[in-house]
Design a protein around this motif. Structure first.
Motif, PDB file in Angstrom:
ATOM      1  N   ARG A 190      -8.956  -5.079  -1.152  1.00 33.27           N
ATOM      2  CA  ARG A 190      -8.304  -3.761  -1.087  1.00 33.27           C
ATOM      3  C   ARG A 190      -6.998  -3.761  -1.868  1.00 33.27           C
ATOM      4  O   ARG A 190      -6.655  -2.784  -2.547  1.00 33.27           O
ATOM      5  CB  ARG A 190      -8.027  -3.368   0.369  1.00 33.27           C
ATOM      6  CG  ARG A 190      -9.238  -2.863   1.133  1.00 33.27           C
ATOM      7  CD  ARG A 190      -8.855  -2.461   2.555  1.00 33.27           C
ATOM      8  NE  ARG A 190      -7.805  -1.454   2.580  1.00 33.27           N
ATOM      9  CZ  ARG A 190      -6.801  -1.435   3.464  1.00 33.27           C
ATOM     10  NH1 ARG A 190      -6.703  -2.375   4.389  1.00 33.27           N
ATOM     11  NH2 ARG A 190      -5.897  -0.488   3.431  1.00 33.27           N
ATOM     12  N   LEU A 191      -6.256  -4.867  -1.770  1.00 40.68           N
ATOM     13  CA  LEU A 191      -4.983  -4.976  -2.486  1.00 40.68           C
ATOM     14  C   LEU A 191      -5.193  -4.964  -4.000  1.00 40.68           C
ATOM     15  O   LEU A 191      -4.479  -4.278  -4.735  1.00 40.68           O
ATOM     16  CB  LEU A 191      -4.244  -6.259  -2.071  1.00 40.68           C
ATOM     17  CG  LEU A 191      -3.659  -6.289  -0.663  1.00 40.68           C
ATOM     18  CD1 LEU A 191      -3.278  -7.709  -0.268  1.00 40.68           C
ATOM     19  CD2 LEU A 191      -2.443  -5.376  -0.564  1.00 40.68           C
ATOM     20  N   THR A 192      -6.160  -5.728  -4.473  1.00 37.19           N
ATOM     21  CA  THR A 192      -6.409  -5.772  -5.918  1.00 37.19           C
ATOM     22  C   THR A 192      -6.934  -4.432  -6.426  1.00 37.19           C
ATOM     23  O   THR A 192      -6.584  -4.005  -7.524  1.00 37.19           O
ATOM     24  CB  THR A 192      -7.380  -6.909  -6.286  1.00 37.19           C
ATOM     25  OG1 THR A 192      -8.576  -6.789  -5.508  1.00 37.19           O
ATOM     26  CG2 THR A 192      -6.762  -8.271  -6.027  1.00 37.19           C
ATOM     27  N   ALA A 193      -7.758  -3.772  -5.616  1.00 37.27           N
ATOM     28  CA  ALA A 193      -8.266  -2.451  -6.007  1.00 37.27           C
ATOM     29  C   ALA A 193      -7.120  -1.438  -6.092  1.00 37.27           C
ATOM     30  O   ALA A 193      -7.073  -0.606  -7.012  1.00 37.27           O
ATOM     31  CB  ALA A 193      -9.321  -1.976  -5.011  1.00 37.27           C
ATOM     32  N   PHE A 194      -6.196  -1.513  -5.157  1.00 34.84           N
ATOM     33  CA  PHE A 194      -5.036  -0.615  -5.163  1.00 34.84           C
ATOM     34  C   PHE A 194      -4.192  -0.848  -6.418  1.00 34.84           C
ATOM     35  O   PHE A 194      -3.784   0.096  -7.092  1.00 34.84           O
ATOM     36  CB  PHE A 194      -4.195  -0.840  -3.907  1.00 34.84           C
ATOM     37  CG  PHE A 194      -2.961   0.016  -3.832  1.00 34.84           C
ATOM     38  CD1 PHE A 194      -3.034   1.329  -3.391  1.00 34.84           C
ATOM     39  CD2 PHE A 194      -1.720  -0.483  -4.203  1.00 34.84           C
ATOM     40  CE1 PHE A 194      -1.896   2.136  -3.321  1.00 34.84           C
ATOM     41  CE2 PHE A 194      -0.580   0.303  -4.135  1.00 34.84           C
ATOM     42  CZ  PHE A 194      -0.671   1.621  -3.697  1.00 34.84           C
TER      43      PHE A 194
ATOM     44  N   PHE B 120       0.817  -1.216   0.000  1.00 37.44           N
ATOM     45  CA  PHE B 120       0.000   0.000   0.000  1.00 37.44           C
ATOM     46  C   PHE B 120       0.852   1.269   0.000  1.00 37.44           C
ATOM     47  O   PHE B 120       0.415   2.312  -0.477  1.00 37.44           O
ATOM     48  CB  PHE B 120      -0.954   0.014   1.209  1.00 37.44           C
ATOM     49  CG  PHE B 120      -2.110  -0.947   1.077  1.00 37.44           C
ATOM     50  CD1 PHE B 120      -2.959  -0.902  -0.007  1.00 37.44           C
ATOM     51  CD2 PHE B 120      -2.339  -1.902   2.063  1.00 37.44           C
ATOM     52  CE1 PHE B 120      -4.032  -1.784  -0.128  1.00 37.44           C
ATOM     53  CE2 PHE B 120      -3.412  -2.793   1.949  1.00 37.44           C
ATOM     54  CZ  PHE B 120      -4.245  -2.730   0.851  1.00 37.44           C
ATOM     55  N   SER B 121       2.067   1.178   0.532  1.00 39.61           N
ATOM     56  CA  SER B 121       2.943   2.361   0.558  1.00 39.61           C
ATOM     57  C   SER B 121       3.990   2.325  -0.557  1.00 39.61           C
ATOM     58  O   SER B 121       4.884   3.173  -0.615  1.00 39.61           O
ATOM     59  CB  SER B 121       3.645   2.473   1.915  1.00 39.61           C
ATOM     60  OG  SER B 121       4.558   1.393   2.099  1.00 39.61           O
ATOM     61  N   PHE B 122       3.865   1.363  -1.459  1.00 41.11           N
ATOM     62  CA  PHE B 122       4.901   1.130  -2.462  1.00 41.11           C
ATOM     63  C   PHE B 122       5.189   2.358  -3.328  1.00 41.11           C
ATOM     64  O   PHE B 122       6.333   2.605  -3.701  1.00 41.11           O
ATOM     65  CB  PHE B 122       4.503  -0.048  -3.359  1.00 41.11           C
ATOM     66  CG  PHE B 122       5.554  -0.419  -4.376  1.00 41.11           C
ATOM     67  CD1 PHE B 122       6.644  -1.184  -4.016  1.00 41.11           C
ATOM     68  CD2 PHE B 122       5.458   0.035  -5.685  1.00 41.11           C
ATOM     69  CE1 PHE B 122       7.632  -1.512  -4.936  1.00 41.11           C
ATOM     70  CE2 PHE B 122       6.441  -0.286  -6.617  1.00 41.11           C
ATOM     71  CZ  PHE B 122       7.521  -1.067  -6.241  1.00 41.11           C
ATOM     72  N   ARG B 123       4.158   3.143  -3.628  1.00 39.41           N
ATOM     73  CA  ARG B 123       4.367   4.295  -4.506  1.00 39.41           C
ATOM     74  C   ARG B 123       5.324   5.322  -3.897  1.00 39.41           C
ATOM     75  O   ARG B 123       5.909   6.125  -4.626  1.00 39.41           O
ATOM     76  CB  ARG B 123       3.038   4.993  -4.832  1.00 39.41           C
ATOM     77  CG  ARG B 123       1.944   4.103  -5.376  1.00 39.41           C
ATOM     78  CD  ARG B 123       2.321   3.303  -6.595  1.00 39.41           C
ATOM     79  NE  ARG B 123       2.850   4.085  -7.700  1.00 39.41           N
ATOM     80  CZ  ARG B 123       3.044   3.616  -8.929  1.00 39.41           C
ATOM     81  NH1 ARG B 123       2.730   2.373  -9.218  1.00 39.41           N
ATOM     82  NH2 ARG B 123       3.534   4.374  -9.879  1.00 39.41           N
ATOM     83  N   SER B 124       5.515   5.282  -2.600  1.00 39.14           N
ATOM     84  CA  SER B 124       6.413   6.244  -1.945  1.00 39.14           C
ATOM     85  C   SER B 124       7.845   5.707  -1.832  1.00 39.14           C
ATOM     86  O   SER B 124       8.727   6.394  -1.334  1.00 39.14           O
ATOM     87  CB  SER B 124       5.895   6.603  -0.548  1.00 39.14           C
ATOM     88  OG  SER B 124       5.979   5.465   0.310  1.00 39.14           O
TER      89      SER B 124
ATOM     90  N   ARG C 227      -5.121  -1.963  -9.302  1.00 39.83           N
ATOM     91  CA  ARG C 227      -5.824  -1.512 -10.510  1.00 39.83           C
ATOM     92  C   ARG C 227      -5.734  -0.005 -10.724  1.00 39.83           C
ATOM     93  O   ARG C 227      -5.967   0.481 -11.827  1.00 39.83           O
ATOM     94  CB  ARG C 227      -7.291  -1.940 -10.463  1.00 39.83           C
ATOM     95  CG  ARG C 227      -7.508  -3.424 -10.767  1.00 39.83           C
ATOM     96  CD  ARG C 227      -8.965  -3.719 -11.065  1.00 39.83           C
ATOM     97  NE  ARG C 227      -9.835  -3.417  -9.940  1.00 39.83           N
ATOM     98  CZ  ARG C 227     -10.174  -4.306  -9.002  1.00 39.83           C
ATOM     99  NH1 ARG C 227      -9.691  -5.544  -9.058  1.00 39.83           N
ATOM    100  NH2 ARG C 227     -10.974  -3.973  -8.022  1.00 39.83           N
ATOM    101  N   GLN C 228      -5.391   0.740  -9.675  1.00 38.63           N
ATOM    102  CA  GLN C 228      -5.301   2.206  -9.805  1.00 38.63           C
ATOM    103  C   GLN C 228      -4.121   2.636 -10.664  1.00 38.63           C
ATOM    104  O   GLN C 228      -4.091   3.755 -11.166  1.00 38.63           O
ATOM    105  CB  GLN C 228      -5.135   2.858  -8.423  1.00 38.63           C
ATOM    106  CG  GLN C 228      -6.345   2.769  -7.524  1.00 38.63           C
ATOM    107  CD  GLN C 228      -6.039   3.390  -6.172  1.00 38.63           C
ATOM    108  OE1 GLN C 228      -5.367   4.408  -6.067  1.00 38.63           O
ATOM    109  NE2 GLN C 228      -6.516   2.748  -5.110  1.00 38.63           N
ATOM    110  N   TYR C 229      -3.135   1.752 -10.835  1.00 34.78           N
ATOM    111  CA  TYR C 229      -1.888   2.144 -11.490  1.00 34.78           C
ATOM    112  C   TYR C 229      -1.577   1.215 -12.662  1.00 34.78           C
ATOM    113  O   TYR C 229      -1.437   0.005 -12.493  1.00 34.78           O
ATOM    114  CB  TYR C 229      -0.720   2.096 -10.485  1.00 34.78           C
ATOM    115  CG  TYR C 229      -0.938   2.971  -9.276  1.00 34.78           C
ATOM    116  CD1 TYR C 229      -0.668   4.339  -9.328  1.00 34.78           C
ATOM    117  CD2 TYR C 229      -1.430   2.441  -8.088  1.00 34.78           C
ATOM    118  CE1 TYR C 229      -0.871   5.152  -8.224  1.00 34.78           C
ATOM    119  CE2 TYR C 229      -1.642   3.248  -6.972  1.00 34.78           C
ATOM    120  CZ  TYR C 229      -1.352   4.595  -7.050  1.00 34.78           C
ATOM    121  OH  TYR C 229      -1.560   5.390  -5.954  1.00 34.78           O
ATOM    122  N   ASP C 230      -1.439   1.803 -13.851  1.00 39.35           N
ATOM    123  CA  ASP C 230      -1.163   1.012 -15.043  1.00 39.35           C
ATOM    124  C   ASP C 230       0.165   0.268 -14.953  1.00 39.35           C
ATOM    125  O   ASP C 230       0.306  -0.838 -15.476  1.00 39.35           O
ATOM    126  CB  ASP C 230      -1.142   1.916 -16.288  1.00 39.35           C
ATOM    127  CG  ASP C 230      -2.528   2.465 -16.614  1.00 39.35           C
ATOM    128  OD1 ASP C 230      -3.521   1.856 -16.159  1.00 39.35           O
ATOM    129  OD2 ASP C 230      -2.614   3.493 -17.300  1.00 39.35           O
TER     130      ASP C 230
END
Length: 197
Positions: free
Chosen positions: A139-143, A110-114, A145-148
C-alpha cells in the motif's frame, strides 16, 4: 553528513520507534538521527500528552545508550504548532552541509499530502517510511507511485514491530506491565514519575 530527522510526540517513546531508527541507521548508513519531540503536534490532541520536559527526558535516556542518536528541544522551544517544514528549514540553516532524511510513520506517510508545505518539504529532504502493520508495504509503495514528486521517497520493507503509544498508555492506565514495549530506561522513568496513570 547524512542526518536522519525523527520527530513525533514520543508519548512515550517505545521499542517500535527504536526498531525503526536502528533499521534506518543501518539501511541508509546514516551518520546520526536527530530525535525531536513535538511541542503541539498538529495532528494530535493534548489530553494525554506528557509534558515536554518528561518526553525530552525519556528520549535523552535512550540517546545515552546509542551514540548516533541526538535529542533536540528545538520544537519545544518554539511557540505555537510544530510544523515539520519550519523545523527542516531551521536544521538546514544550522547544518548547511548535511543531507536530510525525514523518518515518518506509515500513518503519517499516507496523510503526507495534507501536511503544511508538503510539496516544498519534498525538495528539502528524502522522506523515509516503513510498514507499521503486516501487508502495508504494498500500500505504501502504491501510494508513493501516485505522485511524481514523491519519487525520492524511501519505502523500506523492514520487519514489522506493531506497537503504538496509545496502546502503551492504556496498558499503564490499566496497571499492566510495559517492560516489553519500551526501553528499560523509559519504563523506569514512567514508573518513577507516575506518568499515564
Amino acid at each position: 553528513m547524512k542526518t536522519g530527522i525523527f520527530g513525533g510526540a514520543f508519548n512515550p517513546f517505545h521499542n517500535g520507534h527504536l526498531h525503526l531508527m536502528l533499521c534506518y541507521l543501518d539501511a541508509l548508513q546514516l551518520d546520526r538521527i536527530l530525535l525531536i519531540p513535538t511541542s503541539v503536534p498538529p495532528h494530535k490532541t493534548g489530553a494525554y500528552l506528557a509534558s515536554g520536559q518528561d518526553r525530552l527526558a525519556m528520549l535523552s535516556l535512550v540517546a545515552k545508550e546509542y551514540p548516533q542518536l541526538t535529542v533536540s528541544d528545538m520544537e519545544l522551544r518554539r511557540s505555537g504548532k510544530s510544523y515539520t517544514y519550519d523545523t527542516v528549514c531551521a536544521l538546514r540553516e544550522q547544518y548547511p552541509e548535511d543531507d536530510f532524511y525525514l523518518i515518518i510513520g506509515s500513518d503519517q506517510f499516507f496523510s503526507f499530502r495534507s501536511w503544511y508545505k508538503a510539496t516544498a518539504l519534498l525538495q528539502l529532504v528524502t522522506v523515509c517510511t516503513a510498514a507499521r502493520n503486516q501487508g502495508e508495504y504494498d500500500r505504501l509503495t502504491a501510494f508513493r507511485r501516485q505522485y511524481d514528486d514523491m519519487v525520492r521517497c524511501v519505502v523500506s520493507d523492514f520487519e514489522v514491530l506493531p506497537l503504538s503509544s496509545t496502546e502503551i498508555r492504556n496498558k499503564i492506565k490499566n496497571g499492566e506491565a510495559v517492560t516489553d514495549c519500551v526501553p528499560p530506561a523509559v519504563a523506569n522513568y514512567i514508573k518513577e514519575h507516575g506518568l499515564y496513570v
